[in-house]
Design an enzyme around this catalytic site. Structure first.
Site, short mmCIF file in Angstrom:
data_model
loop_
_atom_site.label_atom_id
_atom_site.label_comp_id
_atom_site.label_asym_id
_atom_site.label_seq_id
_atom_site.Cartn_x
_atom_site.Cartn_y
_atom_site.Cartn_z
N TYR A 88 -15.60 -1.10 16.13
CA TYR A 88 -16.53 -1.71 15.08
C TYR A 88 -15.94 -2.48 14.34
O TYR A 88 -15.25 -3.25 14.87
CB TYR A 88 -16.97 -0.46 14.17
CG TYR A 88 -18.14 -0.74 13.34
CD1 TYR A 88 -19.41 -1.14 13.96
CD2 TYR A 88 -18.24 -0.79 11.99
CE1 TYR A 88 -20.40 -1.51 13.45
CE2 TYR A 88 -19.47 -0.89 11.27
CZ TYR A 88 -20.47 -1.42 11.86
OH TYR A 88 -21.70 -1.85 11.25
N ARG A 151 -24.09 -9.54 2.93
CA ARG A 151 -23.63 -8.50 3.46
C ARG A 151 -22.02 -8.49 3.68
O ARG A 151 -21.67 -9.82 3.61
CB ARG A 151 -23.99 -8.45 5.10
CG ARG A 151 -25.12 -7.78 5.50
CD ARG A 151 -25.17 -6.61 5.20
NE ARG A 151 -25.87 -6.35 3.83
CZ ARG A 151 -27.19 -6.54 3.62
NH1 ARG A 151 -28.16 -6.80 4.36
NH2 ARG A 151 -27.59 -6.17 2.39
N LYS A 169 -22.10 1.16 15.57
CA LYS A 169 -22.05 2.31 14.68
C LYS A 169 -22.78 3.60 14.99
O LYS A 169 -22.22 4.58 14.54
CB LYS A 169 -23.45 1.60 13.80
CG LYS A 169 -23.58 2.17 12.29
CD LYS A 169 -22.56 1.42 11.28
CE LYS A 169 -22.78 1.91 9.80
NZ LYS A 169 -22.35 0.87 8.78
N GLU A 240 -29.38 -1.31 9.07
CA GLU A 240 -28.25 -2.07 9.18
C GLU A 240 -28.18 -3.74 9.07
O GLU A 240 -28.92 -4.20 9.83
CB GLU A 240 -27.29 -1.70 10.30
CG GLU A 240 -25.79 -2.26 10.19
CD GLU A 240 -24.74 -1.38 9.39
OE1 GLU A 240 -23.58 -2.09 9.19
OE2 GLU A 240 -25.33 -0.34 9.03
N ASP A 241 -27.65 -4.42 8.07
CA ASP A 241 -27.62 -5.77 8.09
C ASP A 241 -28.68 -6.76 8.03
O ASP A 241 -28.81 -7.53 8.73
CB ASP A 241 -26.43 -6.13 9.30
CG ASP A 241 -24.96 -6.13 9.13
OD1 ASP A 241 -24.68 -6.46 8.07
OD2 ASP A 241 -24.35 -5.51 10.01
N ASP A 263 -27.32 1.64 5.10
CA ASP A 263 -25.68 2.01 4.83
C ASP A 263 -25.14 0.83 4.24
O ASP A 263 -24.04 1.07 3.43
CB ASP A 263 -25.32 2.00 6.43
CG ASP A 263 -23.78 2.50 6.25
OD1 ASP A 263 -23.45 3.55 5.39
OD2 ASP A 263 -22.94 1.76 6.68
N ASP A 264 -25.86 -0.24 4.01
CA ASP A 264 -24.98 -1.52 3.43
C ASP A 264 -25.35 -1.14 1.81
O ASP A 264 -24.43 -1.36 1.12
CB ASP A 264 -25.71 -2.63 3.84
CG ASP A 264 -25.44 -3.06 5.21
OD1 ASP A 264 -24.33 -3.24 5.73
OD2 ASP A 264 -26.45 -3.30 5.98
N ASN A 410 -15.22 -7.69 4.90
CA ASN A 410 -14.90 -7.67 6.22
C ASN A 410 -15.09 -8.94 6.99
O ASN A 410 -16.25 -9.73 6.67
CB ASN A 410 -15.31 -6.54 6.95
CG ASN A 410 -15.15 -5.34 6.71
OD1 ASN A 410 -13.83 -5.01 6.54
ND2 ASN A 410 -15.89 -4.26 6.32
#
Length: 553
Positions: A88, A151, A169, A240-241, A263-264, A410
């Site tokens: 990941y 993000r 994930k 996600e994203d 989750d973000d 990240n």
């Protein structure tokens, strides 16, 4: 011959099915004469470490998971801190950018806008419908790296190349919480891409068209979510994203209808809240300030920044402050500087934290904002490398004996600052957590450890708890329970080392505790369908949770 039948639910009715057979051991003569599992584990690890590029290691691990998923997950568990960054963040970013070039075989489910009107038929092609318990769904429209990036990962519009994010994930759900591999469903939504580089790439695997308008995608997602709940009645969905506007819109539209979370927005907020709770204790001990006096500046006002800000309000509300009082302790900074009402029109999601107590000239400099606010903590979700420069960090150290500095973007190349810089510029007094991993530092004869605000600390436990509770929805209080469970997971040794997050090697233990907290909160809110778990005390429920975790051989 013994036939094993296992129960499963279909449209509210419990049925029986023949249990899948375990992977058979090859017959004598089909393997080398001496093939010891423990030695082969060392062999696989040696093969992995022989690769000199992380992308090559990612490809090797992907093929190992396909060939021998039990060995893959055993390596993950035994070498968690080494393997996690390879499957990941941060390596998954490079894997996404190269996905159409390193593609080997299909994994997961691809649903495109061209399937509109027959999404249910496409979904029914999934080979393990009755086993499915959790899906990670992405369309990967992350904004390019800017202060207002939507993000933290900051990879841009990936189109169908974002599938490795869903796959990676779910690998962490399995490794971190023991969710059975056969119950996972990686899904990539393909509604086109605005990335011209991909559209021009002859090897690109996605639709060769521009992204459809928001309204058309919303209608498509309405059909998708309805069909998912029909085909997979026991499924938890994690978004996600998705880009900022879509992330908030889809979470708001579907969270009360289906068991899902983003989750973000929610997971990032939960893990940062947990780290901040422990960091605030250390900072208050050093300064003598009351816990209520903390003030937080966020650099980055996309969905991640706003989502984290919403979650961090819980810190202040747990101290007895009102929602309004909690909100006033948080300041947003975007590419135009301090976010405040007098600045003019702004995106809808920024308005909640927009300052109403400032009407002066725009504050475009982060140092200027720090001088005005005098925060105890700065958090970066901007994907802007070096945004927390020496002047910024030294200014924080001037106002705080132990400043809280969380560069959360990240991968490392987008982190607002690095651990060694923060240590040097604060004379070793920084309380630090990052989104990407950084090495420990020796400073004046003492070893200092960076925290990593990795969502992996919370989302596996949230998923496991929601699945075992058979939750009908994921409430804000369940996310908060996960965060508090993580904050309380430090061991005495970890406290003594000054850590704000537990060591990732304990992830299974941590996930079990978080799952217990999530189940209990689901029961309090009455959103659990596994009502038989209510009769267990905490000790018995923890045993039950651990007993349901899948373990590789």
């Amino acid at each position: 011959m013994t036939i094993v039948l296992t129960p499963y639910w279909s449209n509210g009715v419990q049925k029986l099915k023949v249990a899948p057979k375990a992977q058979a051991t090859p017959a004598h003569g089909l393997t080398p004469p001496v093939l010891d599992v423990s030695v082969h584990r060392a062999r696989c690890l040696e093969q992995l470490r022989s690769k000199d590029k992380n992308l090559e290691k990612y490809i090797y691990l992907s093929q190992l998971k396909d060939a021998d998923h039990s060995m893959f997950y055993r390596l993950c568990l035994d070498h968690m801190s080494e393997i996690t960054p390879l499957i990941y963040t941060p390596t998954v970013g490079d894997a996404c950018l190269q996905y159409s070039h390193i593609y080997r075989r299909p994994e997961g489910m691809f649903i495109s806008i061209q399937d509109k009107g027959r999404v249910g038929k496409v979904i029914r092609n999934w080979p393990r419908i009755s086993e499915a318990r959790i899906a990670v769904v992405t369309d990967v429209t992350t904004s390019l790296p800017t202060y207002a990036g939507s993000r933290i990962l900051g990879l841009g519009d990936l189109g169908v190349n974002g599938m490795p994010i869903s796959i990676g994930k779910l690998s962490l759900y399995v490794a971190g919480a023991g969710i059975r591999p056969s119950s996972t469903v990686p899904i990539c939504i393909d509604v086109g891409t605005d990335n011209q580089k991909f559209l021009d790439d002859p090897l690109y695997l996605g639709l060769r068209q521009r992204r459809v308008p928001f309204q058309e995608m919303h209608e498509f997602m309405e059909e998708f979510m309805h069909e998912m709940s029909t085909v997979f009645p026991e499924l938890l969905i994690q978004f996600e994203d998705f880009a900022t506007d879509k992330a908030f819109a889809f979470l708001s539209a579907f969270r009360d209808k289906y068991p899902l979370f983003n989750d973000d927005i929610q997971g990032t907020g939960a893990v940062v809240l947990s780290g901040f709770i422990n960091a605030a204790k250390l900072s208050s001990e050093a300064s003598g300030r009351p816990p209520k006096d903390h003030k937080i500046v966020f650099l980055g006002a996309g969905s991640a920044g706003v989502g984290v800000g919403m979650q961090l309000m819980s810190y202040f509300k747990l101290l007895g402050m009102s929602e309004q009082e909690a909100r006033e302790r948080i300041y947003l900074v975007d590419s135009q500087g301090l976010v405040y009402d007098g600045r003019g029109p702004m995106a809808e999601h920024k308005k909640y934290f927009s300052r109403k107590d400032y009407n002066g000239a725009p504050m475009k400099s982060l140092v200027e904002v720090i001088d005005y606010v005098k925060p105890t903590a700065i958090l970066g979700l901007s994907t802007t490398k070096g945004a927390f420069n020496q002047e910024v960090v030294e200014r924080m150290a001037a106002y705080n004996p132990r400043p809280i500095i969380f560069p959360l973007s990240n991968p490392v190349r987008l982190s607002e600052c690095e651990f060694h810089e923060a240590v040097e510029w604060t004379n070793g007094q920084v309380i630090f957590a990052s989104g990407s991993p950084f090495p420990e530092q020796e400073f004046h004869g003492k070893t200092l450890y960076p925290g990593q605000g990795n969502n992996m600390y919370v989302f596996p436990g949230i998923g496991l708890g929601a699945i075992l509770a058979r939750a009908t929805t994921i409430t804000d209080s369940m996310i908060e329970a996960a965060s508090l469970g993580l904050a309380n997971a430090l061991t005495p040794d970890e406290h003594a080392a000054g850590l704000i997050y537990p060591r990732i090697e304990r992830i299974r233990e941590i996930s079990a505790q978080i799952a217990l907290s999530v189940i209990r909160e689901a029961q309090k809110k009455g959103v659990d369908r596994s009502t038989d778990l209510r009769q267990y005390d905490d000790a018995a429920l923890l045993v039950h949770v651990k007993g349901r975790m899948w373990n590789p051989m």
